[in-house]
Design a protein around this motif. Structure first.
Motif, PDB file in Angstrom:
ATOM      1  N   UNK A  16      31.716  40.168  33.293  1.00 34.73           N
ATOM      2  CA  UNK A  16      32.655  39.995  34.541  1.00 34.73           C
ATOM      3  C   UNK A  16      32.233  39.557  36.033  1.00 34.73           C
ATOM      4  N   UNK A  17      32.457  39.149  36.805  1.00 35.49           N
ATOM      5  CA  UNK A  17      31.523  38.001  38.085  1.00 35.49           C
ATOM      6  C   UNK A  17      32.127  38.120  38.873  1.00 35.49           C
ATOM      7  N   UNK A  18      31.891  38.826  40.053  1.00 38.90           N
ATOM      8  CA  UNK A  18      32.892  38.438  41.546  1.00 38.90           C
ATOM      9  C   UNK A  18      32.208  38.062  43.171  1.00 38.90           C
ATOM     10  N   UNK A  19      32.577  37.241  43.309  1.00 39.52           N
ATOM     11  CA  UNK A  19      32.027  36.303  44.412  1.00 39.52           C
ATOM     12  C   UNK A  19      32.501  37.746  45.572  1.00 39.52           C
ATOM     13  N   UNK A  20      31.681  37.663  46.584  1.00 40.15           N
ATOM     14  CA  UNK A  20      31.708  38.770  47.864  1.00 40.15           C
ATOM     15  C   UNK A  20      31.276  37.658  48.529  1.00 40.15           C
TER      16      UNK A  20
END
Lengths: 136, 387
Positions: free
Chosen positions: B277-281
């Protein structure tokens, strides 16, 4: 002086020969027994670390083989499916011998087979079952 | 007064190739010299990632109707039981499901086999109805033959997680790996300063509808994860010091890659699924810049004894200490090991960064923010009347 680990497999009829005495006395090899499993009348397996002059170790191994003892270098008996490894680190948790470690820069797994003591804990610890060790 | 950016501005910059995107590790390094205001000025998006075993995962599958049709009332995929209570040919296969006679192959392995394009044996039984006359079917399926194949994980990407040790005299086998006796090792799980929910601990930008990297494809945060808990004690940097919030995620498995979805079997525990999982902030302002600047020396977690009932807490350590290879518990030096892959998490953070920089991925404002002040209930047992 070199140091190398070997797995020895003994046929049922070879248990009564003092081969370690000969390795020390005739070939000037220091031996360190790291693991031994003996099933009297059946077979036995041994993990040995041999330390000495390269030539002496070669001759000592040759001597063992002539006694009908299978003697193979440890790294040839360890199978690790590296291609499938995800570098999770589970195997390093159990490897007290320090053969399996995480590189602290890349966090990829590093496997120094020469440090292995064939405790075999990595085999069930790997959640992908990528290790096999042929000891027996 | 520092700069405030909108989602629209950031997306415009991403599209035109002017945006600055860093990984959470890169920004943590940058923060040693730059102030949050300077970071907010320079950086538009920060990518975070994790690759760990996430047991609360699974897939929704629609098999398509056979002729004559069957209303599947008991379903097995390669012998693994799947949920049968969803109409005629819909099912859900949980990652941890397995046939008790073959515990090392489970739902996660079925998902991986399908993802890798392998054939899987579907067997189903039914009583037979007027509109679905068939009582049994046994056939091969694969990723091409099925209709929908959707990853739906009710609880992923834990915001922090405990360190596991074992003080007993016997070796124990857990989802945190094999724990040697007498505290001879300690295992930890999250990707520390790269971990998604540690970089937005108040959930200003991660909420329902957030577009994420899931298993190598675009996916979404669809709900707060189960056991979502915002009431855990926090340290001076606003970081919960044990497992706290979680996310529920969804995405199209047909677009995902086996590089980022990996089945696993933990000895004497069971099957699980490694999920990438990768989440852009989006760095909306200096406050977000400060949050993503968090580093491993500021993130603390609790050391729990998995060998004792109630898993008592034995200490608190930082991720910097965990990554050094040793931690100290009651004066004793204990060797540490990760059980989730930081190397893979870094690969995900880099890949997501690449997608953003190429303008292939937008940051999304949450449609709905997560609830505040949530806590957890245990399962209270009450007496049941026997008829």
């Amino acid at each position: 002086m070199i140091k190398k680990r070997y797995i020895l497999n003994f046929p049922p009829d070879s248990g009564d020969k003092p081969f370690s005495y000969h390795l020390v006395k005739d070939y000037d090899i220091r031996i360190n027994i790291l693991k031994a499993e003996v099933y009297p009348g059946k077979r036995g397996s041994l993990l040995l670390e041999l330390q000495g002059k390269k030539e002496n170790i070669e001759n000592g191994v040759e001597y063992l083989r002539k006694q009908n003892i299978v003697c193979e270098s440890l790294d040839k008996r360890i199978h690790f499916n590296e291609e499938k490894c995800i570098d999770c680190g589970n195997c390093t948790a159990v490897c007290f011998a320090g053969a399996l470690t995480m590189n602290h820069e890349t966090w990829k797994l590093e496997f120094d087979k020469s440090q292995c003591v064939v405790c075999e804990l990595c085999i069930p610890a790997c959640p992908l079952h990528l290790f096999e060790i042929d000891f027996r | 007064m520092s700069k405030i950016k909108t989602y629209e501005e950031i997306n415009r910059k991403l599209k035109s190739g002017e945006a600055v995107v860093l990984t959470a590790e890169e920004v943590a390094k940058m923060a040693k010299e730059a102030t949050p205001e300077e970071i907010a000025e320079k950086v538009d998006v920060v990518t975070t990632a994790t690759f760990g075993a996430m047991c609360s995962s699974g897939a929704i599958i629609n098999f398509g109707h056979a002729s004559p049709p069957i209303r599947m009332e008991k379903i097995r995929l390669n012998g693994v039981p799947c949920y049968e209570g969803l109409a005629a040919v819909d099912s859900y296969i949980g990652a941890t499901a397995c046939d008790p006679d073959n515990p090392s192959y489970g739902g996660a392995h079925v998902i991986q086999d399908l993802l890798e394009g392998k054939d899987v044996v579907l067997e189903a039984w039914a009583k037979g109805t007027d509109c679905y006359p068939r009582k049994h079917i046994k056939t091969k399926i694969n990723i091409e033959t099925i209709n929908e194949f959707v990853l739906f994980n009710p609880r992923n990407a834990y915001q922090n997680y405990n360190v596991a040790v074992n003080t007993t005299k016997r070796m124990i086998h857990t989802y945190m790996g094999t724990l040697l006796p007498n505290m001879r090792n300690a295992t930890y799980s999250t990707s520390g300063e790269l971990s998604p929910l540690l970089n937005d601990p108040e959930f200003r930008t991660i909420g329902i509808g957030t577009r994420i990297f899931l298993g190598g494809a675009q996916g979404f945060v669809v709900w707060p994860g189960t056991q979502f808990n915002t009431s855990k004690p926090k340290n001076e940097f606003g970081i919960p010091v044990s497992n706290a919030a979680t996310i529920a995620v969804m995405g199209n498995l047909k677009e995902m890659s086996p590089d980022y979805i990996q089945a696993a079997y933990f000895e004497k525990y069971g099957v699980s699924l490694f999920v990438g999982i990768g989440i852009p902030i989006p760095i909306l302002d200096a406050d977000m810049a400060k949050r993503v600047s968090i580093n491993n020396s500021q993130i603390e977690t609790s050391v729990l004894d998995y060998g004792s009932p109630g898993t008592p807490k034995l200490g608190q350590v930082t991720y910097e200490e965990l990554r050094s290879g040793f931690i100290k518990i009651d004066g004793k030096k204990v060797r540490t090991a990760p059980v989730s892959s930081l190397a893979k998490a870094r690969k995900i953070a880099d890949e997501l960064k690449d997608w953003l920089l190429k303008g292939e991925f937008e940051v999304t404002k949450p449609i709905q923010i997560f609830p505040k002040n949530t806590a957890l209930k245990g399962l209270k047992e009450t007496e049941v009347d026997n008829d």
